[in-house]
Design a protein around this motif. Structure first.
Motif, PDB file in Angstrom:
ATOM      1  N   UNK A 119       0.868  -1.229   0.003  1.00 12.75           N
ATOM      2  CA  UNK A 119      -0.091   0.172   0.056  1.00 12.75           C
ATOM      3  C   UNK A 119       1.011   1.268   0.030  1.00 12.75           C
ATOM      4  N   UNK A 120       0.617   2.092  -1.123  1.00 15.10           N
ATOM      5  CA  UNK A 120       1.638   3.136  -1.083  1.00 15.10           C
ATOM      6  C   UNK A 120       1.354   4.117  -0.216  1.00 15.10           C
ATOM      7  N   UNK A 121       0.193   4.159   0.497  1.00 13.72           N
ATOM      8  CA  UNK A 121       0.043   5.157   1.559  1.00 13.72           C
ATOM      9  C   UNK A 121       0.287   4.850   2.808  1.00 13.72           C
ATOM     10  N   UNK A 122       0.747   3.248   3.130  1.00  7.97           N
ATOM     11  CA  UNK A 122       0.854   2.736   4.462  1.00  7.97           C
ATOM     12  C   UNK A 122       1.940   3.580   5.308  1.00  7.97           C
ATOM     13  N   UNK A 123       2.981   4.051   4.632  1.00 10.83           N
ATOM     14  CA  UNK A 123       4.035   4.671   5.501  1.00 10.83           C
ATOM     15  C   UNK A 123       3.383   6.075   6.027  1.00 10.83           C
ATOM     16  N   UNK A 124       3.100   6.788   5.084  1.00 16.32           N
ATOM     17  CA  UNK A 124       2.474   8.174   5.391  1.00 16.32           C
ATOM     18  C   UNK A 124       1.304   7.925   6.554  1.00 16.32           C
ATOM     19  N   UNK A 125       0.587   6.957   6.387  1.00 18.38           N
ATOM     20  CA  UNK A 125      -0.689   6.500   7.105  1.00 18.38           C
ATOM     21  C   UNK A 125      -0.067   6.294   8.414  1.00 18.38           C
ATOM     22  N   UNK A 139      -9.386  13.242  10.970  1.00 18.28           N
ATOM     23  CA  UNK A 139      -8.614  14.277  10.580  1.00 18.28           C
ATOM     24  C   UNK A 139      -7.482  13.810   9.812  1.00 18.28           C
ATOM     25  N   UNK A 140      -6.813  12.853  10.262  1.00 24.06           N
ATOM     26  CA  UNK A 140      -5.508  12.267   9.602  1.00 24.06           C
ATOM     27  C   UNK A 140      -5.788  11.821   8.331  1.00 24.06           C
ATOM     28  N   UNK A 141      -6.836  10.902   8.043  1.00 22.92           N
ATOM     29  CA  UNK A 141      -7.262  10.478   6.738  1.00 22.92           C
ATOM     30  C   UNK A 141      -7.528  11.632   5.827  1.00 22.92           C
ATOM     31  N   UNK A 142      -8.428  12.478   6.222  1.00 22.69           N
ATOM     32  CA  UNK A 142      -8.646  13.611   5.214  1.00 22.69           C
ATOM     33  C   UNK A 142      -7.442  14.305   5.092  1.00 22.69           C
ATOM     34  N   UNK A 143      -6.409  14.795   5.674  1.00 20.28           N
ATOM     35  CA  UNK A 143      -5.231  15.514   5.518  1.00 20.28           C
ATOM     36  C   UNK A 143      -4.368  14.428   4.500  1.00 20.28           C
ATOM     37  N   UNK A 144      -4.177  13.155   4.692  1.00 16.19           N
ATOM     38  CA  UNK A 144      -3.527  12.448   4.012  1.00 16.19           C
ATOM     39  C   UNK A 144      -4.047  12.284   2.603  1.00 16.19           C
ATOM     40  N   UNK A 145      -5.379  12.291   2.486  1.00 13.63           N
ATOM     41  CA  UNK A 145      -6.119  12.359   0.940  1.00 13.63           C
ATOM     42  C   UNK A 145      -5.730  13.717   0.521  1.00 13.63           C
ATOM     43  N   UNK A 146      -5.863  14.796   1.179  1.00 11.12           N
ATOM     44  CA  UNK A 146      -5.834  16.301   0.612  1.00 11.12           C
ATOM     45  C   UNK A 146      -4.307  16.033   0.143  1.00 11.12           C
ATOM     46  N   UNK A 151      -0.666  16.133  -4.226  1.00  6.51           N
ATOM     47  CA  UNK A 151       0.903  15.913  -4.967  1.00  6.51           C
ATOM     48  C   UNK A 151       0.567  14.809  -6.310  1.00  6.51           C
ATOM     49  N   UNK A 152      -0.509  14.545  -6.642  1.00  8.92           N
ATOM     50  CA  UNK A 152      -0.998  13.937  -7.665  1.00  8.92           C
ATOM     51  C   UNK A 152      -0.253  12.425  -7.585  1.00  8.92           C
ATOM     52  N   UNK A 153      -0.481  11.849  -6.425  1.00  8.28           N
ATOM     53  CA  UNK A 153       0.052  10.333  -6.262  1.00  8.28           C
ATOM     54  C   UNK A 153      -0.983   9.438  -6.392  1.00  8.28           C
ATOM     55  N   UNK A 154      -0.550   8.201  -6.979  1.00  8.11           N
ATOM     56  CA  UNK A 154      -1.739   7.214  -6.769  1.00  8.11           C
ATOM     57  C   UNK A 154      -1.603   6.490  -5.720  1.00  8.11           C
ATOM     58  N   UNK A 155      -2.731   6.112  -4.929  1.00  8.57           N
ATOM     59  CA  UNK A 155      -2.575   5.167  -3.810  1.00  8.57           C
ATOM     60  C   UNK A 155      -2.431   3.639  -4.005  1.00  8.57           C
ATOM     61  N   UNK A 156      -2.290   3.277  -5.393  1.00 10.17           N
ATOM     62  CA  UNK A 156      -2.286   1.975  -5.465  1.00 10.17           C
ATOM     63  C   UNK A 156      -1.009   1.597  -6.166  1.00 10.17           C
ATOM     64  N   UNK A 157      -0.443   0.592  -5.605  1.00  8.09           N
ATOM     65  CA  UNK A 157       0.846  -0.033  -6.200  1.00  8.09           C
ATOM     66  C   UNK A 157       0.754  -0.099  -7.687  1.00  8.09           C
TER      67      UNK A 157
END
Length: 157
Positions: A119-125, A139-146, A151-157
């Protein structure tokens, strides 16, 4: 881990529309280390995660507290100084702060032990979580998604 590649990623991501204000808001609100957060995004995009975020925090804590934070405080203090020499000093300190943040990333690169992450978002999460900061999970989830979207990053590998 190549520190130059991490720095290039960080500068590019931080410069994207909306990223800096959100990162600075999190820094002010809960003392989040923006360098650490962007490092976590970098790792995730590489399909990696740190074995221990706490070990990374320990590796940079003294540098951050004894160098980066004091430089930031001086720069902020000088923000409203209305004489040219103070603004010249503020510009120099801003550059020194940026160099200090680059060194922090070098410390992170030297200290990190990685494991695969599907999961590409796992480390930031894992870093931006209620267990580390005074924020709720939504709040954490919303900030990470924003941030991910800015950043135009894909959440999927």
């Amino acid at each position: 881990m190549k520190a130059e590649e991490v720095w290039t990623f960080t500068v590019e991501m931080y410069g994207r529309n909306g990223v800096a204000p959100l990162c600075l808001e999190l820094q002010e609100r809960c003392d989040l280390d923006v360098n650490m957060l962007l490092f976590m995004f970098y790792l995730g995009q590489k399909g990696l995660a740190p074995h221990s975020i706490s070990a990374l925090e320990n590796a940079v804590r003294d540098w951050r507290e004894q160098v980066i934070v004091p430089l930031r405080n001086i720069r902020r203090f000088l923000r409203n100084a209305d004489w040219d020499s103070a603004q010249k000093l503020r510009t120099k300190i801003k550059n020194d702060e940026l160099n200090a943040e680059r060194i922090e990333q070098e410390l992170l690169c030297d200290a990190v032990e990685t494991i695969p992450a599907g999961d590409r978002m796992a480390p930031a999460r894992a870093y931006l979580s209620p267990t580390r900061f005074d924020l709720s999970q939504p709040e954490c989830d919303a900030a990470l998604e924003r941030l991910r979207a800015c950043m135009l990053l894909s959440p999927k590998a």
